[in-house]
Write an enzyme that holds these catalytic residues in place. Structure first.
Site, short mmCIF file in Angstrom:
data_model
loop_
_atom_site.label_atom_id
_atom_site.label_comp_id
_atom_site.label_asym_id
_atom_site.label_seq_id
_atom_site.Cartn_x
_atom_site.Cartn_y
_atom_site.Cartn_z
N SER A 116 1.56 -3.15 8.99
CA SER A 116 2.34 -2.10 9.64
C SER A 116 1.95 -1.97 11.11
O SER A 116 0.77 -2.08 11.46
CB SER A 116 2.10 -0.77 8.92
OG SER A 116 2.81 0.25 9.58
N CYS B 164 -4.76 5.86 10.28
CA CYS B 164 -4.58 5.36 11.64
C CYS B 164 -5.69 5.90 12.54
O CYS B 164 -5.86 7.11 12.64
CB CYS B 164 -3.23 5.76 12.20
SG CYS B 164 -3.00 5.10 13.86
N ASN C 245 -6.41 -1.54 19.99
CA ASN C 245 -5.14 -0.94 20.38
C ASN C 245 -5.18 0.57 20.19
O ASN C 245 -5.89 1.08 19.32
CB ASN C 245 -3.98 -1.54 19.59
CG ASN C 245 -3.69 -0.78 18.31
OD1 ASN C 245 -3.01 0.24 18.33
ND2 ASN C 245 -4.23 -1.25 17.21
N GLY D 76 -1.00 4.65 19.06
CA GLY D 76 -0.98 6.10 18.81
C GLY D 76 0.26 6.58 18.08
O GLY D 76 0.80 7.65 18.40
N LYS E 108 -2.97 3.36 2.48
CA LYS E 108 -3.66 2.53 3.47
C LYS E 108 -4.90 3.27 3.95
O LYS E 108 -4.80 4.32 4.60
CB LYS E 108 -2.74 2.21 4.64
CG LYS E 108 -3.30 1.17 5.62
CD LYS E 108 -2.23 0.78 6.62
CE LYS E 108 -2.73 -0.09 7.76
NZ LYS E 108 -2.86 -1.50 7.40
N ASN F 26 -7.56 -0.64 7.63
CA ASN F 26 -6.88 -0.37 8.89
C ASN F 26 -7.82 -0.84 10.00
O ASN F 26 -8.91 -1.34 9.71
CB ASN F 26 -6.59 1.13 8.99
CG ASN F 26 -5.34 1.43 9.82
OD1 ASN F 26 -5.08 0.76 10.81
ND2 ASN F 26 -4.59 2.42 9.40
N THR F 27 -7.40 -0.65 11.24
CA THR F 27 -8.32 -0.98 12.33
C THR F 27 -9.45 0.07 12.34
O THR F 27 -9.33 1.12 11.73
CB THR F 27 -7.59 -0.95 13.68
OG1 THR F 27 -6.99 0.34 13.83
CG2 THR F 27 -6.51 -2.01 13.74
#
Lengths: 249, 299
Positions: free
Chosen positions: B16, B122, B65, B68, B156, B181-182
């Site tokens: 995503s 996120c 990254n 946002g 996630k 996720n990151t």
């Protein structure tokens, strides 16, 4: 492959009130039409066409370019580049509108433009003294050169002297120019256009700059017109920073 | 097995936030790409720009990254979903600030997708904002979402979260955990003292994530592998990585940073990934990835 590193500004050429060329202390192995993301810490980052292996030519528009215009030699910026795909041909008839002149300067530098049709809103927005090719100027207000749109300068006679065509400028202007060239018998594959979209990552990841599925930052920014004819959003829609699609007026 | 299986072939897709828009998916499909599904960018309730540029920072092997969570609103998003002409099924990713947000968008977009990914992790929001799990109990989110769909639900999570505890709490409502996720990080420009990212912090992605995420897959599989499926997402750039993740416990795979490629190369990347996996499976002496999920000798 692109690099990102700190570059020092070596020299600044002020073309007019609105346009400057910033030369850097090092070169970026690149080809005309490719671009770079320029980062000023604390201010922001924007994409700019390279105007030579070691320069960008910038029109003053918003907060970022205002800051850039205040910079002096020995100041530094970060440059990530070269990015994207540039122009592929030579012996061009080039058509440039406004800041669309930037990648054309690189092509001229490489001696691959024979003739340049160059338009801006008025004389104060034009770069003068372009050498090494024949330049035909146009201004919207008639303050220099032909009074009217640069696309009016595309004539059958001029077109017949060239086999390759390069266009960069506002999208509607590019559409008119390309359509006119095709009307005059030019094959769409012989016309190349440099597109612009709001860009975020600049390296093909985020999709923000997509136009009909092509990510402008990595599949472009230069496309042949036969490919653009398959892009339904060309000269119709662009994406805002949120990703929302908006009509191009 | 408890979980509603997400049946896609081949077993890989984009992550995503990568490629993001259905128009990009459609174009890649036109070029002949073969992926099991496409995952959309996380959709929020309101139109949102996310952070200003720069949203990407790269230095050597480090890629970060801070996009946002930029997002169009639900109406504009749906307009594009309606126009999607691709044959590859969609997985829709959702984010929100409260359970209702997630439930609303899951209900609304249920007919367009084969599964929902619930983004609970996120790491790059706008400075001053809180991450969703700082505000809401994940169980409430997943419970609200489960009431709205019978399709597989993917949560996630990030390796930086307490993923075993969160997984345990949402186990009854979720079919897959996407690991991960990151991971939030910071890099400061030395001369000016400003962050390299306008969002200050950013999510670290790419190769460096793989061992961290693989440990997450391994641990979640060990604890809950009989109750849920696992999607691996972190630093996959070649077939070997997929096999290693499968051995750790994942049965589906997402690719992110490795897709920083022109469209033609993305097609080639995905289409040779399948062949590469086949070759490795033959070498191992098994027929399919399923035969090696969780088969490892780490302990």
């Amino acid at each position: 492959m692109w690099i990102k590193r700190r570059f020092t500004i070596d020299e600044i050429v002020e073309h007019n009130k609105y346009m400057k060329t910033f030369f850097f202390d090092e070169t970026i192995e690149s080809s005309p039409g490719q671009f770079a993301m320029v980062f000023i810490p604390g201010i922001g980052e924007k994409p700019f066409s390279l105007s030579s292996k070691n320069s960008i030519t910038v029109e003053k528009r918003g907060k970022f370019t205002q800051k850039l215009f205040q910079m002096k030699p020995k100041d530094f910026v970060y440059i990530k580049g070269p990015l994207g795909v540039g122009f592929r041909n030579k012996d061009y008839l080039a058509v440039a509108g406004g800041s669309g002149i930037a990648p054309m300067l690189y092509l001229i530098n490489n001696a691959v433009i024979k003739s340049l049709l160059y338009g801006a809103r008025d004389n104060e927005h034009l770069i003068h003294g372009i050498k090494d090719c024949v330049v035909y100027y146009a201004t919207d207000d008639g303050s220099y050169g032909y009074h009217g749109f640069v696309t009016d300068l595309i004539t059958e006679d001029l077109v017949s002297q060239h086999s390759k065509f390069a266009i960069c400028g506002p999208e509607i202007m590019m559409k008119i120019a390309a359509e006119k060239l095709v009307e005059l018998g030019v094959e769409p594959k012989d016309i190349e256009l440099s597109l612009e979209r709001y860009m975020k990552c600049g390296i093909g990841l985020c999709g923000s700059c997509e136009c009909s599925g092509r990510r402008i930052c990595i599949d472009g920014p230069v496309f042949t017109y036969d490919e653009i004819l398959e892009m339904q959003d060309f000269a119709k829609f662009k994406r805002l920073p949120s990703g929302k699609k908006q009509k191009i007026i | 097995m408890y979980y509603k299986e997400l049946k896609i072939s081949p077993p890989f897709m984009n992550a995503s936030g990568i490629l993001s828009f259905v128009s990009v998916f459609e174009y890649l499909e036109k070029l002949g790409v073969n992926v099991g599904a496409w995952v959309t960018k996380s959709i929020g309730q309101k139109e949102r720009n996310g952070n200003e540029n720069p949203v990407i920072h790269q230095d050597g092997d480090i890629l970060m990254n801070s996009v946002g969570l930029s997002s169009p609103n639900l109406d504009d998003f749906e307009k594009e979903l309606k126009e999607y002409k691709g044959k590859t099924p969609l997985i829709i990713s959702h984010y929100g600030e409260k359970p209702d947000d997630y439930a609303r968008s899951v209900a609304r977009f249920d007919k367009y997708c084969i599964a929902h990914e619930i983004n609970l992790s996120c790491p790059n929001f706008i400075p001053g904002e809180k991450s969703v799990l700082e505000k809401v109990n994940p169980q409430e989110i997943l419970k609200a979402v489960r009431e709205k769909t019978n399709k597989p639900i993917i949560a996630k999570l990030s390796p930086a979260q307490d993923y075993l505890e969160i997984t345990e709490r949402i186990l009854d409502y979720v079919d897959y955990i996407c690991c991960g996720n990151t991971i939030r990080g910071l890099d400061i420009e030395p001369i000016s003292g400003f962050s390299y990212l306008s969002g200050r912090f950013g999510g670290i992605s790419g190769e460096v994530l793989r061992p961290i995420t693989m440990k997450m897959v391994y641990e979640i599989y060990k604890e809950f592998g009989d109750k849920i499926g696992i999607i691996a997402c972190g630093g996959i750039s070649k077939p070997e990585h997929i096999i290693s993740y499968a051995r750790a416990g994942a049965s589906l795979f997402q690719i992110g940073t490795a897709l920083a490629k022109p469209s033609v190369e993305i097609v080639n990347f995905f289409n040779t990934l399948g062949d590469g996996i086949e070759t490795l499976l033959k070498k191992i002496g098994v027929n399919s990835i399923e035969d090696i999920v969780g088969v490892n000798y780490v302990d």
